[in-house]
Enzyme design. Structure first.
Site, short mmCIF file in Angstrom:
data_model
loop_
_atom_site.label_atom_id
_atom_site.label_comp_id
_atom_site.label_asym_id
_atom_site.label_seq_id
_atom_site.Cartn_x
_atom_site.Cartn_y
_atom_site.Cartn_z
N GLU A 163 42.82 -11.42 73.84
CA GLU A 163 44.67 -10.50 74.07
C GLU A 163 45.53 -11.39 73.55
OE1 GLU A 163 45.31 -9.15 78.10
OE2 GLU A 163 43.57 -8.15 78.16
N HIS B 197 46.11 -3.13 77.82
CA HIS B 197 46.92 -4.41 78.99
C HIS B 197 48.24 -3.52 79.06
CE1 HIS B 197 46.27 -8.51 81.08
NE2 HIS B 197 46.84 -7.38 81.79
N ARG C 115 40.71 -7.92 84.77
CA ARG C 115 41.19 -9.46 83.36
C ARG C 115 39.67 -8.64 82.56
NH1 ARG C 115 44.86 -9.74 84.16
NH2 ARG C 115 46.17 -11.77 85.11
N1 LIG Z 1 45.32 -5.16 84.06
C1 LIG Z 1 46.85 -5.36 84.83
O1 LIG Z 1 47.55 -4.97 84.02
C2 LIG Z 1 46.51 -5.74 86.32
C3 LIG Z 1 45.90 -6.82 86.05
N2 LIG Z 1 45.22 -7.71 87.63
C4 LIG Z 1 44.00 -8.24 87.68
O2 LIG Z 1 43.49 -7.10 88.84
C5 LIG Z 1 42.99 -9.15 90.47
C6 LIG Z 1 43.61 -8.02 91.73
O3 LIG Z 1 44.17 -6.91 91.71
P1 LIG Z 1 44.33 -7.17 93.61
O4 LIG Z 1 44.42 -6.13 93.74
O5 LIG Z 1 46.39 -6.86 93.56
O6 LIG Z 1 44.89 -9.31 93.83
P2 LIG Z 1 44.04 -8.58 95.69
O7 LIG Z 1 44.36 -10.05 96.40
O8 LIG Z 1 44.98 -8.03 96.67
O9 LIG Z 1 42.41 -7.87 95.97
C7 LIG Z 1 41.28 -9.11 94.67
C8 LIG Z 1 40.16 -8.87 95.67
O10 LIG Z 1 38.65 -8.83 95.30
C9 LIG Z 1 38.33 -9.82 95.79
N3 LIG Z 1 37.69 -10.93 95.41
C10 LIG Z 1 37.83 -12.16 94.65
N4 LIG Z 1 36.49 -12.91 94.49
C11 LIG Z 1 35.71 -11.70 94.11
C12 LIG Z 1 34.17 -11.65 93.74
N5 LIG Z 1 34.36 -13.28 93.70
N6 LIG Z 1 33.98 -10.92 94.07
C13 LIG Z 1 34.12 -9.52 94.51
N7 LIG Z 1 35.47 -9.88 94.92
C14 LIG Z 1 36.15 -11.03 94.82
C15 LIG Z 1 39.10 -10.76 96.87
O11 LIG Z 1 38.68 -10.86 98.39
C16 LIG Z 1 40.02 -9.22 97.06
O12 LIG Z 1 40.39 -8.69 98.15
C17 LIG Z 1 44.74 -9.45 90.06
O13 LIG Z 1 43.73 -10.81 90.42
C18 LIG Z 1 44.77 -9.26 88.12
O14 LIG Z 1 44.28 -10.28 87.84
C19 LIG Z 1 46.61 -7.12 88.38
C20 LIG Z 1 47.77 -6.06 87.85
C21 LIG Z 1 47.74 -6.05 86.61
O1 LIG Z 2 49.58 -8.45 87.09
C1 LIG Z 2 49.17 -9.05 86.19
O2 LIG Z 2 47.65 -9.58 86.42
C2 LIG Z 2 48.97 -8.61 85.23
O3 LIG Z 2 47.82 -9.04 84.56
C3 LIG Z 2 50.16 -8.19 84.48
O4 LIG Z 2 50.60 -9.17 83.54
#
Ligand SMILES: NC(=O)C1=CN([C@@H]2O[C@H](COP(=O)(O)OP(=O)(O)OC[C@H]3O[C@@H](n4cnc5c(N)ncnc54)[C@H](O)[C@@H]3O)[C@@H](O)[C@H]2O)C=CC1
Ligand SMILES: O=C(O)C(=O)CO
Length: 315
Positions: free
Chosen positions: A263, A282, A234
């Site tokens: 964005e 993105h 993000r």
């Molecule tokens: N740019 C894009 O297109 C996309 C971006 N994302 C972003 O990626 C992020 C992560 O996705 P996933 O790995 O699937 O989620 P997830 O929930 O599996 O992993 C997130 C990890 O971050 C950790 N976390 C939470 N707060 C924290 C902190 N203060 N300091 C350190 N670690 C912390 C959690 O404990 C967890 O292990 C999403 O929240 C989303 O914002 C996800 C999909 C697409």
């Molecule tokens: O899955 C997410 O968190 C993304 O940013 C894509 O929409």
């Protein structure tokens, strides 16, 4: 039951099919919704789907029929969860749909910094190779990753998948995660130790009050000046003014970002002026494979909710 999709276009730019929702109720799909139109389009809805259209306190307090919000994404920072909880509105996201796609993209950003393939391709097409005195040339240092340390902030689904690919490239993996328990084969470090020892720092944590501008002048000052910062989580994880300054002062080697604070990116974003900052719009999540999974899971999230099951509920 009135189902309103506020911003369907990015998930389905006409290569998927919304009709899988048809027998759930009356479905109204808007391609995009401007801030002025959110309330008018939401106020009679029973169900709302949003990807990046924000649903704040004012909106949620003025949707009396609303029972369920489906976030068409993993990150659900667009919804005011405190108000949703107060109003007894269920919120579901789609975890895990993009684990492979998004980690692949994180590594693609990193490899681009290491080799500048897009740039060198353009140079060749611009006849810079055919005019060249030598049989090869490069305009940026080529960087080998094997033996270097990848520090991952947020060691969840995507963080671990990025670690697997980085490990296959011969990198040592360390991570900082405020909540995850120890993971065999990877080293958990304090944030400060991760910042000071990593050659590459990849952000894979969610945007929360704690992670908002986690990367700022204090944390940047702890990084190696040869470090590369990757962010496809993000934009608001980074104070962009501080990052621009660090990139311009040589305090950080390079950054590669797929997300920005605003964005689409604001025209006056200071990072636009940084030559050592790659920025993409993105698109980490946007493979058709991953988007199909979002669509299918978003439907099953609603079906499960209606059957009283709490699957993928964040509130
Ligand atoms: N740019 C894009 O297109 C996309 C971006 N994302 C972003 O990626 C992020 C992560 O996705 P996933 O790995 O699937 O989620 P997830 O929930 O599996 O992993 C997130 C990890 O971050 C950790 N976390 C939470 N707060 C924290 C902190 N203060 N300091 C350190 N670690 C912390 C959690 O404990 C967890 O292990 C999403 O929240 C989303 O914002 C996800 C999909 C697409
Ligand atoms: O899955 C997410 O968190 C993304 O940013 C894509 O929409």
């Amino acid at each position: 039951m009135k189902i309103v999709i506020l911003d369907g276009y990015t998930l389905n730019p006409e290569d998927l099919d919304w009709s899988i929702f048809d027998n759930m109720g009356e479905v109204i799909c808007y391609e995009r919704t401007s801030p002025e139109d959110i309330l008018a389009r939401s106020k009679d809805a029973d169900i709302i789907y949003t990807n990046k259209t924000p649903l704040n306190k004012e909106i949620l307090e003025n949707c009396p029929n609303l029972k369920f919000i489906g976030v068409l994404a993993t990150g659900y920072d667009v919804v005011d969860l405190v108000t949703a909880k107060k109003q007894k509105i269920a919120v579901c996201n789609v975890p895990g749909y993009g684990t492979q796609t998004v980690s692949q993209y994180a590594i693609a950003l990193l490899l681009e910094v290491c080799h500048h393939i897009g740039y060198h391709n353009k140079q060749v097409k611009n006849k810079e190779w055919s005019k060249n005195k030598d049989w090869c040339f490069w305009d940026y240092p080529m960087i080998e990753l094997a033996g270097k340390t990848m520090g991952i902030i947020g060691f969840g689904n995507i963080g671990k998948a990025t670690a697997n690919i980085a490990s296959a490239l011969g990198m040592n993996i360390v991570y900082y995660d405020e909540y995850a328990s120890a993971v065999e084969g990877s080293t958990s470090l304090s944030l400060d130790d991760l910042l000071s020892t990593s050659d590459v720092i990849a952000l894979h944590c969610p945007l929360t009050k704690t992670t908002h501008e986690l990367i700022n002048k204090e944390t940047l000052a702890k990084m190696k000046d040869s470090a590369i910062l990757i962010n496809n989580a993000r934009g608001k994880l980074i104070n962009e003014g501080d990052l621009a300054m660090a990139l311009q002062n040589g305090q950080l080697y390079a950054a590669a970002l797929d997300v920005t604070y605003e964005e689409p990116i604001a025209d006056d974003n200071p990072l636009l002026k940084c030559e050592n900052c790659l920025i993409t719009p993105h698109i980490s999540w946007a493979t058709k494979e991953a988007r199909s999974r979002i669509m299918e899971t978003s439907l099953t999230n609603l079906q499960d909710f209606l059957e009283g099951k709490a699957i993928n509920r964040v509130v």
